[in-house]
Design a protein around this motif. Structure first.
Motif, PDB file in Angstrom:
ATOM      1  N   UNK A  10       1.217  -1.426   0.345  1.00  0.00           N
ATOM      2  CA  UNK A  10       0.199   0.237  -0.254  1.00  0.00           C
ATOM      3  C   UNK A  10       0.737   1.045  -0.085  1.00  0.00           C
ATOM      4  N   UNK A  11       0.382   2.427  -1.184  1.00  0.00           N
ATOM      5  CA  UNK A  11       1.133   3.339  -0.948  1.00  0.00           C
ATOM      6  C   UNK A  11       0.922   4.262   0.126  1.00  0.00           C
ATOM      7  N   UNK A  12       2.296   4.861   1.212  1.00  0.00           N
ATOM      8  CA  UNK A  12       1.123   5.514   2.705  1.00  0.00           C
ATOM      9  C   UNK A  12       0.843   6.703   2.251  1.00  0.00           C
ATOM     10  N   UNK A  13       1.068   7.474   0.596  1.00  0.00           N
ATOM     11  CA  UNK A  13       0.943   8.829   0.541  1.00  0.00           C
ATOM     12  C   UNK A  13      -0.638   8.636  -0.036  1.00  0.00           C
ATOM     13  N   UNK A  14      -0.916   7.800  -0.611  1.00  0.00           N
ATOM     14  CA  UNK A  14      -1.887   7.375  -1.513  1.00  0.00           C
ATOM     15  C   UNK A  14      -3.438   7.258  -0.245  1.00  0.00           C
ATOM     16  N   UNK A  45      -2.045  -2.570  -7.509  1.00  0.00           N
ATOM     17  CA  UNK A  45      -3.756  -3.159  -6.823  1.00  0.00           C
ATOM     18  C   UNK A  45      -3.823  -2.991  -5.177  1.00  0.00           C
ATOM     19  N   UNK A  46      -2.785  -3.583  -4.366  1.00  0.00           N
ATOM     20  CA  UNK A  46      -2.695  -3.901  -2.896  1.00  0.00           C
ATOM     21  C   UNK A  46      -3.253  -1.862  -2.579  1.00  0.00           C
ATOM     22  N   UNK A  47      -2.620  -0.861  -3.221  1.00  0.00           N
ATOM     23  CA  UNK A  47      -3.052   0.806  -2.398  1.00  0.00           C
ATOM     24  C   UNK A  47      -4.925   0.804  -2.960  1.00  0.00           C
ATOM     25  N   UNK A  48      -4.922   0.103  -4.029  1.00  0.00           N
ATOM     26  CA  UNK A  48      -6.859   1.000  -4.972  1.00  0.00           C
ATOM     27  C   UNK A  48      -7.784  -0.541  -3.868  1.00  0.00           C
TER      28      UNK A  48
END
Length: 493
Positions: A10-14, A45-48
């Protein structure tokens, strides 16, 4: 409440809901460490998936377990098992998986950790494959499996009857998110992005103090908003069980697919065992006494906190829908309800073996042969009408099912390369067509003759390997899965 998201990171900024101390990376050796910049997130994929969860559960606290190292989103099953084991050890209450395995060889290890998570009161939400292939753990009894309904939007979902797909929850995968520069976009229609809707709803349910300590079946009732049954074809939730076996005969415990923590033979001892650990599942073998069996059944309904399996048709009505419950009656009714999957043909290149012999010797040989094939990457299924065959990790042949049609259905459902018949009732079950026959009998050593293999009752590991090699060479066919176990886990976009 914390939610573990097992995915590509997961992208922390998003996703500000990600707890910085739980931005983790699962290494190939199974160690779970803090993710560094060198473990780059290669896809969204994980971030969404995480952002969809937070869209409908804004107070969720996320733990990210990055398991994918490739843009193709494939990973070894061992890494996935390590992620689930970490969740078990950390007692994460809710686990989200927009991924799954469709390789039957992965069933046993995934089922074992999934069952222990369920027993530990942890909830798994998992996406089903978009190819409508049996998916693990989404199809497991005790796991909340999800598919998309493209007519739904936002956080809409509904519950349906489980058919061959073995999944009951259908949800929207169409969600409006915004890019990093503030531009809105709609997520693609896929099972991966339907599962987060259910995860968010389960988060809401578990946030209610009245649901504290409730098992997955109780959560499912809340999710459905009505009385619904989490029954599946296999009793996947059984592990570390109490075994009630009054007669002490007719069952081979050493062949059971689950571990047995305690074995009792009278109802009073069963009460003590359950009270000692009410979340431990119970497997009850009929005693031959209707009075005893009825009492055992009522004890399990009243005292078990997770669920139980009755190895036969329930002696009294099952009424506690807050428990997981499996019996032969529901199993046979399921097959009558779903009908047939195949129309008179086996999947191409399915090798068929008939294993014959006395009781446990033929069953043991069938299990060993199955294990040998699966260790080499060949999905293998055993069809059997022996009593309690479902306790031995076999596909149990119902009394009113035609053997070959049932076997075709199971081969298709499990994507099997090898089918093993191990039959007791030769009068009712006409001998099916097969490629080779394995006769398990009293003899000193293994022999082969054409389509016939003669195997000692106490066969060695080397002889089982010879059976495997003989079957492969007999018709010179290739039944293997070219991708192999190192690519068994995939996302379900």
């Amino acid at each position: 409440m914390r939610i573990a998201v097992i995915d590509g990171g997961i992208e922390p900024v998003l996703c500000p809901n990600l707890l910085s101390e739980f931005d983790l990376y699962v290494q190939e050796d199974g160690r779970v460490i803090k993710r560094t910049e060198s473990e780059r997130i290669l896809t969204d994929h994980g971030t969404v998936s995480a952002r969809i969860i937070c869209l409908y559960a804004p107070k969720a606290e996320l733990c990210s377990l990055k398991v994918f190292d490739r843009e193709k989103l494939q990973v070894s099953v061992s890494r996935l098992l390590a992620a689930l084991a970490w969740c078990y050890q950390q007692k994460i209450p809710l686990i989200h998986m927009s991924l799954g395995s469709t390789l039957w060889m992965d069933y046993a290890p995934i089922r074992r950790i999934a069952a222990r998570l369920v027993q530990n009161g942890q909830i798994l939400v998992a996406a089903h494959s978009n190819n409508s292939i049996y998916t693990m753990p989404a199809c497991f009894m005790g796991v909340l499996g999800v598919v998309t309904d493209k007519t739904y939007q936002k956080n809409e979902y509904h519950i349906v009857e489980a058919g061959w797909r073995q999944v009951q929850i259908q949800a929207s995968s169409r969600h409006i998110l915004v890019t990093e520069d503030g531009q809105p976009f709609e997520t693609q229609v896929s099972n991966s992005y339907a599962a987060p809707v259910v995860t968010a709803k389960v988060h809401e349910i578990l946030s209610d103090p009245e649901m504290d300590g409730k098992p997955v079946s109780a959560v499912y009732q809340k999710l459905a908003g009505q009385e619904s049954n989490l029954f599946r074809m296999r009793p996947d939730f059984i592990e570390d069980a109490v075994l009630f076996h009054g007669k002490r005969e007719g069952l081979w415990p050493e062949l059971c697919f689950f571990s047995i923590t305690e074995r009792v033979d009278d109802p009073d001892s069963l009460v003590v065992a359950i009270d000692r650990n009410p979340y431990m599942p119970v497997v009850s073998i009929p005693s031959g006494s209707r009075e005893t069996d009825g009492r055992v059944f009522r004890i399990c309904q009243e005292r078990c906190r997770l669920g139980f399996l009755y190895a036969g048709k329930a002696p009294v009505e099952f009424v506690n829908r807050d428990l997981l419950f499996w019996d032969e009656g529901q199993y046979c009714e399921t097959f009558r309800h779903v009908g047939h999957k195949m129309e008179g043909v086996f999947p191409e290149d399915t090798a068929r073996l008939l294993v014959e012999g006395e009781g446990c010797f033929s069953l043991q040989a069938a299990v060993k042969i199955q294990q040998e094939f699966q260790e080499h990457g060949y999905p293998c299924v055993i069809v059997s009408d022996y009593p309690y065959a479902y306790l031995y990790d076999m596909e149990y042949l119902p009394d009113d099912a035609e053997t070959e049609r049932f076997a075709m259905d199971m081969a298709a459902l499990r994507q099997a390369s090898v089918m093993i018949y191990c039959l007791k009732n030769k009068v009712r079950n006409k001998e099916p067509k097969y490629d080779l026959k394995v006769s398990v009998e009293k003899r000193v050593e293994m022999e082969t003759a054409g389509a016939q293999i003669y195997l000692p009752e106490m066969q060695t590991h080397g002889e089982i390997k010879r059976v495997y090699q003989y079957v492969l060479s007999y018709e010179e066919k290739d039944y293997s899965n070219d991708e192999g176990l190192t690519q068994s886990f995939q996302s379900n976009p």
